[in-house]
Design an enzyme around this catalytic site. Structure first.
Site, PDB file in Angstrom:
ATOM      1  N   ASP A   9     -43.340 -67.421   3.596  1.00 34.81           N
ATOM      2  CA  ASP A   9     -42.044 -67.921   4.061  1.00 34.81           C
ATOM      3  C   ASP A   9     -40.976 -67.242   3.206  1.00 34.81           C
ATOM      4  O   ASP A   9     -41.200 -66.150   2.677  1.00 34.81           O
ATOM      5  CB  ASP A   9     -42.002 -69.463   4.058  1.00 34.81           C
ATOM      6  CG  ASP A   9     -41.981 -70.069   2.656  1.00 34.81           C
ATOM      7  OD1 ASP A   9     -42.060 -69.304   1.668  1.00 34.81           O
ATOM      8  OD2 ASP A   9     -41.873 -71.302   2.550  1.00 34.81           O
ATOM      9  N   HIS A  10     -39.842 -67.875   3.064  1.00 35.96           N
ATOM     10  CA  HIS A  10     -38.724 -67.249   2.348  1.00 35.96           C
ATOM     11  C   HIS A  10     -38.838 -67.365   0.834  1.00 35.96           C
ATOM     12  O   HIS A  10     -37.996 -66.820   0.120  1.00 35.96           O
ATOM     13  CB  HIS A  10     -37.416 -67.922   2.785  1.00 35.96           C
ATOM     14  CG  HIS A  10     -37.455 -69.414   2.591  1.00 35.96           C
ATOM     15  ND1 HIS A  10     -38.011 -70.249   3.533  1.00 35.96           N
ATOM     16  CD2 HIS A  10     -37.078 -70.216   1.565  1.00 35.96           C
ATOM     17  CE1 HIS A  10     -37.942 -71.510   3.098  1.00 35.96           C
ATOM     18  NE2 HIS A  10     -37.393 -71.500   1.893  1.00 35.96           N
ATOM     19  N   CYS A  66     -46.174 -69.347   0.016  1.00 39.84           N
ATOM     20  CA  CYS A  66     -44.959 -70.148   0.172  1.00 39.84           C
ATOM     21  C   CYS A  66     -44.603 -70.654  -1.224  1.00 39.84           C
ATOM     22  O   CYS A  66     -45.146 -70.159  -2.209  1.00 39.84           O
ATOM     23  CB  CYS A  66     -45.117 -71.269   1.201  1.00 39.84           C
ATOM     24  SG  CYS A  66     -46.208 -72.628   0.754  1.00 39.84           S
ATOM     25  N   THR A  68     -45.221 -73.442  -2.916  1.00 39.44           N
ATOM     26  CA  THR A  68     -46.366 -74.016  -3.620  1.00 39.44           C
ATOM     27  C   THR A  68     -47.696 -73.422  -3.181  1.00 39.44           C
ATOM     28  O   THR A  68     -48.709 -73.643  -3.844  1.00 39.44           O
ATOM     29  CB  THR A  68     -46.448 -75.528  -3.342  1.00 39.44           C
ATOM     30  OG1 THR A  68     -46.585 -75.701  -1.914  1.00 39.44           O
ATOM     31  CG2 THR A  68     -45.203 -76.255  -3.837  1.00 39.44           C
ATOM     32  N   GLY A  71     -48.215 -75.834   1.741  1.00 39.27           N
ATOM     33  CA  GLY A  71     -47.840 -76.050   3.137  1.00 39.27           C
ATOM     34  C   GLY A  71     -48.355 -74.962   4.055  1.00 39.27           C
ATOM     35  O   GLY A  71     -48.907 -75.224   5.136  1.00 39.27           O
ATOM     36  N   HIS A  99     -68.517 -68.812  -2.254  1.00 41.63           N
ATOM     37  CA  HIS A  99     -69.165 -70.043  -1.792  1.00 41.63           C
ATOM     38  C   HIS A  99     -68.603 -70.586  -0.489  1.00 41.63           C
ATOM     39  O   HIS A  99     -69.335 -71.239   0.269  1.00 41.63           O
ATOM     40  CB  HIS A  99     -69.069 -71.130  -2.873  1.00 41.63           C
ATOM     41  CG  HIS A  99     -69.991 -70.901  -4.033  1.00 41.63           C
ATOM     42  ND1 HIS A  99     -70.239 -71.851  -5.007  1.00 41.63           N
ATOM     43  CD2 HIS A  99     -70.724 -69.803  -4.388  1.00 41.63           C
ATOM     44  CE1 HIS A  99     -71.093 -71.365  -5.899  1.00 41.63           C
ATOM     45  NE2 HIS A  99     -71.397 -70.124  -5.552  1.00 41.63           N
ATOM     46  N   ARG A 133     -77.592 -70.869   0.932  1.00 43.14           N
ATOM     47  CA  ARG A 133     -77.266 -72.304   1.042  1.00 43.14           C
ATOM     48  C   ARG A 133     -75.777 -72.519   1.289  1.00 43.14           C
ATOM     49  O   ARG A 133     -75.379 -73.522   1.898  1.00 43.14           O
ATOM     50  CB  ARG A 133     -77.711 -73.052  -0.223  1.00 43.14           C
ATOM     51  CG  ARG A 133     -76.908 -72.736  -1.472  1.00 43.14           C
ATOM     52  CD  ARG A 133     -77.499 -73.432  -2.702  1.00 43.14           C
ATOM     53  NE  ARG A 133     -76.654 -73.316  -3.879  1.00 43.14           N
ATOM     54  CZ  ARG A 133     -76.589 -72.244  -4.660  1.00 43.14           C
ATOM     55  NH1 ARG A 133     -77.312 -71.172  -4.377  1.00 43.14           N
ATOM     56  NH2 ARG A 133     -75.808 -72.225  -5.731  1.00 43.14           N
ATOM     57  N   HIS A 134     -74.973 -71.559   0.845  1.00 49.39           N
ATOM     58  CA  HIS A 134     -73.535 -71.717   1.060  1.00 49.39           C
ATOM     59  C   HIS A 134     -73.172 -71.552   2.542  1.00 49.39           C
ATOM     60  O   HIS A 134     -72.233 -72.171   3.025  1.00 49.39           O
ATOM     61  CB  HIS A 134     -72.771 -70.706   0.200  1.00 49.39           C
ATOM     62  CG  HIS A 134     -73.088 -70.839  -1.255  1.00 49.39           C
ATOM     63  ND1 HIS A 134     -72.805 -71.981  -1.968  1.00 49.39           N
ATOM     64  CD2 HIS A 134     -73.700 -69.984  -2.122  1.00 49.39           C
ATOM     65  CE1 HIS A 134     -73.213 -71.830  -3.221  1.00 49.39           C
ATOM     66  NE2 HIS A 134     -73.764 -70.625  -3.340  1.00 49.39           N
TER      67      HIS A 134
HETATM   68  C1  RB5 Z   1     -39.735 -74.279   1.044  1.00 47.25           C
HETATM   69  O1  RB5 Z   1     -38.655 -74.767   0.331  1.00 47.25           O
HETATM   70  C2  RB5 Z   1     -41.028 -74.897   0.543  1.00 47.25           C
HETATM   71  O2  RB5 Z   1     -41.113 -76.201   1.001  1.00 47.25           O
HETATM   72  C3  RB5 Z   1     -42.203 -74.076   0.981  1.00 47.25           C
HETATM   73  O3  RB5 Z   1     -42.085 -72.775   0.478  1.00 47.25           O
HETATM   74  C4  RB5 Z   1     -43.562 -74.561   0.522  1.00 47.25           C
HETATM   75  O4  RB5 Z   1     -43.582 -74.817  -0.831  1.00 47.25           O
HETATM   76  C5  RB5 Z   1     -44.158 -75.641   1.319  1.00 47.25           C
HETATM   77  O5  RB5 Z   1     -45.299 -76.067   1.102  1.00 47.25           O
END
Ligand code: RB5
Length: 143
Positions: A9-10, A66, A68, A71, A99, A133-134
């Protein structure tokens, strides 16, 4: 040669571009599906678009980013047959290949720096699925 689709994403376009250059330099074929600018955008559509390329057989592996990594990973995993894990360390990046036979790696641009991100990418791309097994367990994920 591995065909790798890369998207984000951005949250960090320069990080995505650095990963694209890094993966190409390692000899893989990269499809960078953007976005081109850091204008605010919705991570689900970018995660799903990358995942769909793999589901359709147009790419072998995917790397998505993204803020984190969470998402966009959730969105990718909604595409049938896709296994995507968020990694902030190289051990996990190896293990989701070895695995879990994950086709997709997700990372959080606001969680890790570029140096670690590139090492995680290498760990992911250099590791093969161990099967055995995996494979039985991975099959259970698909139902
Ligand atoms: C965007 O602000 C943020 O929510 C996105 O990049 C991400 O972290 C979502 O999981």
């Amino acid at each position: 040669m591995t065909r790798v689709v890369i998207s984000s994403d951005h949250a960090d376009i320069p990080l995505r571009q650095a990963i694209v250059a890094h993966v190409e330099a390692a000899g893989h074929t990269v499809t960078d599906i953007g976005p081109a600018t850091d204008a605010s955008t919705d991570y689900p559509k970018h995660g799903q678009a990358a995942a769909q390329m793999i589901a359709d057989g147009d790419a072998d592996l995917g790397i998505i980013i993204c803020g984190t990594g969470q998402g966009i990973m959730m969105a990718a995993n909604k595409v049938a047959g896709i296994r995507c894990g968020v990694c902030s360390d190289t051990f996990s990046a190896r293990m989701i290949r070895a695995h879990n036979n994950a086709q997709m790696l997700s990372m959080g641009a606001r969680v890790i720096g570029k140096g670690l991100a590139l090492e995680i990418v290498d760990a992911f791309l250099l590791t093969e699925f161990e099967g055995g097994r995996h494979a039985t367990r991975v099959d259970m994920i698909e139902g």
